[in-house]
Design a protein around this motif. Structure first.
Motif, mmCIF file in Angstrom:
data_model
loop_
_atom_site.group_PDB
_atom_site.id
_atom_site.type_symbol
_atom_site.label_atom_id
_atom_site.label_comp_id
_atom_site.label_asym_id
_atom_site.label_seq_id
_atom_site.Cartn_x
_atom_site.Cartn_y
_atom_site.Cartn_z
ATOM 1 N N GLY A 100 10.733 53.715 -7.883
ATOM 2 C CA GLY A 100 11.740 54.125 -8.863
ATOM 3 C C GLY A 100 11.406 55.438 -9.526
ATOM 4 N N LEU A 101 12.130 56.463 -9.170
ATOM 5 C CA LEU A 101 11.933 57.748 -9.834
ATOM 6 C C LEU A 101 12.273 57.586 -11.292
ATOM 7 C CD1 LEU A 101 13.305 60.808 -7.922
ATOM 8 C CD2 LEU A 101 11.036 60.401 -8.810
ATOM 9 N N GLU A 102 11.351 57.920 -12.161
ATOM 10 C CA GLU A 102 11.692 57.792 -13.573
ATOM 11 C C GLU A 102 12.094 59.148 -14.100
ATOM 12 O OE1 GLU A 102 7.987 56.090 -14.546
ATOM 13 O OE2 GLU A 102 8.900 54.271 -15.263
ATOM 14 N N GLU A 129 20.518 59.466 -1.809
ATOM 15 C CA GLU A 129 19.493 58.540 -1.338
ATOM 16 C C GLU A 129 20.123 57.283 -0.779
ATOM 17 O OE1 GLU A 129 16.940 57.772 -4.590
ATOM 18 O OE2 GLU A 129 16.076 59.785 -4.586
ATOM 19 N N SER A 130 21.160 56.835 -1.472
ATOM 20 C CA SER A 130 21.826 55.628 -1.022
ATOM 21 C C SER A 130 22.472 55.846 0.345
ATOM 22 C CB SER A 130 22.879 55.249 -2.066
ATOM 23 O OG SER A 130 23.520 54.094 -1.681
ATOM 24 N N ALA A 131 23.068 56.997 0.529
ATOM 25 C CA ALA A 131 23.681 57.298 1.821
ATOM 26 C C ALA A 131 22.615 57.375 2.909
ATOM 27 C CB ALA A 131 24.446 58.617 1.734
ATOM 28 N N ALA A 132 21.481 57.975 2.570
ATOM 29 C CA ALA A 132 20.403 58.082 3.553
ATOM 30 C C ALA A 132 19.896 56.704 3.940
ATOM 31 C CB ALA A 132 19.271 58.930 2.981
ATOM 32 N N PRO B 72 14.562 45.260 -8.447
ATOM 33 C CA PRO B 72 15.801 44.518 -8.484
ATOM 34 C C PRO B 72 16.973 45.221 -7.802
ATOM 35 C CG PRO B 72 15.464 45.649 -10.545
ATOM 36 C CD PRO B 72 14.290 45.978 -9.685
ATOM 37 N N THR B 73 16.823 46.517 -7.570
ATOM 38 C CA THR B 73 17.890 47.235 -6.894
ATOM 39 C C THR B 73 17.269 48.359 -6.083
ATOM 40 O OG1 THR B 73 19.798 48.677 -7.229
ATOM 41 C CG2 THR B 73 18.224 48.568 -9.014
ATOM 42 N N PRO B 74 17.784 48.638 -4.898
ATOM 43 C CA PRO B 74 17.134 49.633 -4.038
ATOM 44 C C PRO B 74 17.107 51.037 -4.624
ATOM 45 C CG PRO B 74 19.030 48.646 -2.927
ATOM 46 C CD PRO B 74 18.885 47.955 -4.228
ATOM 47 N N THR B 75 18.038 51.349 -5.530
ATOM 48 C CA THR B 75 18.006 52.691 -6.104
ATOM 49 C C THR B 75 16.923 52.827 -7.159
ATOM 50 O OG1 THR B 75 19.741 51.965 -7.604
ATOM 51 C CG2 THR B 75 20.427 53.229 -5.700
ATOM 52 N N ASN B 76 16.516 51.689 -7.712
ATOM 53 C CA ASN B 76 15.459 51.750 -8.716
ATOM 54 C C ASN B 76 14.580 50.507 -8.606
ATOM 55 O OD1 ASN B 76 13.964 52.654 -10.844
ATOM 56 N ND2 ASN B 76 15.403 51.948 -12.407
ATOM 57 N N PRO B 77 13.750 50.458 -7.594
ATOM 58 C CA PRO B 77 12.995 49.228 -7.310
ATOM 59 C C PRO B 77 11.782 49.048 -8.221
ATOM 60 C CG PRO B 77 12.524 50.876 -5.637
ATOM 61 C CD PRO B 77 13.501 51.500 -6.580
ATOM 62 N N GLY B 113 23.004 46.011 -4.641
ATOM 63 C CA GLY B 113 22.477 46.766 -3.518
ATOM 64 C C GLY B 113 22.158 45.893 -2.329
ATOM 65 N N ILE B 114 21.720 46.528 -1.282
ATOM 66 C CA ILE B 114 21.341 45.825 -0.070
ATOM 67 C C ILE B 114 19.820 45.875 0.006
ATOM 68 C CG2 ILE B 114 21.560 45.729 2.426
ATOM 69 C CD1 ILE B 114 24.214 47.062 2.205
ATOM 70 N N HIS B 115 19.199 44.706 -0.049
ATOM 71 C CA HIS B 115 17.747 44.637 -0.082
ATOM 72 C C HIS B 115 17.189 44.339 1.298
ATOM 73 C CE1 HIS B 115 17.460 43.691 -4.632
ATOM 74 N NE2 HIS B 115 18.640 44.196 -4.362
#
Lengths: 188, 177
Positions: A100-102, A129-132, B72-77, B113-115
């Motif tokens: 997680g990039l903070e 990132e999500s698209a990648a 909890p979510t792939p964008t911010n795990p 998200g998709i985990h």
């Protein structure tokens, strides 16, 4: 590969990142150096927003805000133009290092105008990132299926050959069964 | 770029280092073999899968780890990795129910998200040499392997999971044909 013209200036603000798994190409190295692993602690380390806004000094003074946000928009677009693909790779490397990039919200230092641009930028990065990830998912699944198909075809050929061989061997084994036949002297 | 699905899906990278597959690992949910990158919803994986481990020597023991690196979510795990299941002392050529379940199977319930749900198999140095962590969240498979001398993984499989009402991912399902 792609000459990293725009980013040569940033190398003096290099942050060491944790180990990468394979030997990176030049461009990837540059991107890796720019990633953030030590954000949480000191404010002296440049943040991604700093880099994108084009300023390479430690915490930018409040007066610079409106000027830099415009540059930021241009920067991001130029990054996106030719190097969208590269960002994909970097996007993964970003998530390699720390979960997680903070991104610190810079709301204290940038008044309303800058905040909106920041959020847009953040959203764009997340979306990229999500698209990648989505592309990687798709590729991973199709490649897995291709591997499976190749294996199944091989196995199928092998089994067919074995079956053919076995049939060949078996034809000599079983003589034609003698069947009972009536003849003239039968009692019934 | 490598064609290995585990690398393509960043399982090699986020969860484990590159390794060579040495032992067969077959995971079955509802009698269906789990293939890398396949999609399973929480309702389909509510109970433990059947896990068949290869090898041929009963004196070798294996540890099975099941983690979600996108919690909890792939964008911010922030909870990467979340440990769903830990079974140790699985004898070679048997299945996970012959092992010792240190962390019981918890049905994945991703909210957003998709985990990726990753199974990793390790070979133990000996029986009764591996212990479980105190918490499920922020588990680190690499550190766990180092701590208990498990070395590199001998096998791994992963699938994708999103919440039952989720609409992400592929727009068609092969089962519908």
């Amino acid at each position: 590969m792609w000459p990293p013209k725009q980013h040569k200036n940033t190398t003096n603000k290099v942050i060491s990142s944790s180990a990468s798994s394979s030997s990176p190409k030049n461009m990837e190295e540059v991107w890796k150096d720019i990633t953030l692993t030590n954000i949480t602690t000191s404010h002296q380390t440049p943040l991604l927003q700093d880099f994108l806004s084009g300023s390479f000094k430690p915490p930018p003074p409040p007066s610079n805000n409106s000027g830099t946000s415009k540059n930021a928009a241009i920067d991001v677009n130029s990054i996106n133009g030719n190097m969208g693909l590269l960002y994909t790779v970097a996007g993964f490397q970003l998530s390699f290092n720390k979960p997680g990039l903070e991104m610190k919200t810079y709301d204290q230092q940038q008044p309303n105008n800058g905040g909106r641009a920041d959020r847009r930028r953040k959203r764009m990065i997340k979306n990229r990132e999500s698209a990648a990830r989505s592309r990687a998912r798709k590729k991973a699944y199709t490649e897995e299926l291709e591997l499976e198909v190749a294996e199944l075809v091989k196995e199928n050929e092998k089994l067919r050959r074995e079956h053919a061989e076995m049939r060949l061997r078996m034809t000599g084994q079983f003589p034609i069964k003698a069947t009972l036949q009536r003849c003239a002297t039968a009692p019934f | 770029m490598s064609v290995d699905p585990l690398t393509r899906g960043r399982v090699v990278g986020d969860v484990v280092d590159p390794f060579t597959k040495l032992v067969s690992l077959r995971v079955f949910h509802n009698n269906r073999l789990v293939v890398n990158g396949t999609e399973l919803r929480p309702s389909a994986i509510a109970s433990r899968p059947r896990v068949d481990v290869g090898g041929d020597d009963f004196r070798e023991f294996y540890t099975l780890v099941m983690v979600d690196p996108d919690a909890p979510t792939p964008t911010n795990p922030t909870l990467r990795e979340y440990l769903h299941w830990l079974v140790t002392d699985i004898p070679a050529s048997t299945s996970a129910n012959f092992g010792r379940e240190l962390i019981c199977y918890e049905n994945p319930r991703p909210i957003s998200g998709i985990h990726r749900m990753v199974f990793v198999l390790f070979r133990q140095l000996g029986r009764d040499t591996v212990y479980g962590p105190d918490m499920r969240q922020n588990f680190n498979t690499r550190e766990f392997a180092t701590q208990y001398n498990l070395g590199y993984p001998v096998a791994a499989v992963y699938f994708n999971c999103q919440r039952d009402s989720g609409t992400g991912g592929r727009r068609f399902r092969p089962e519908n044909y």
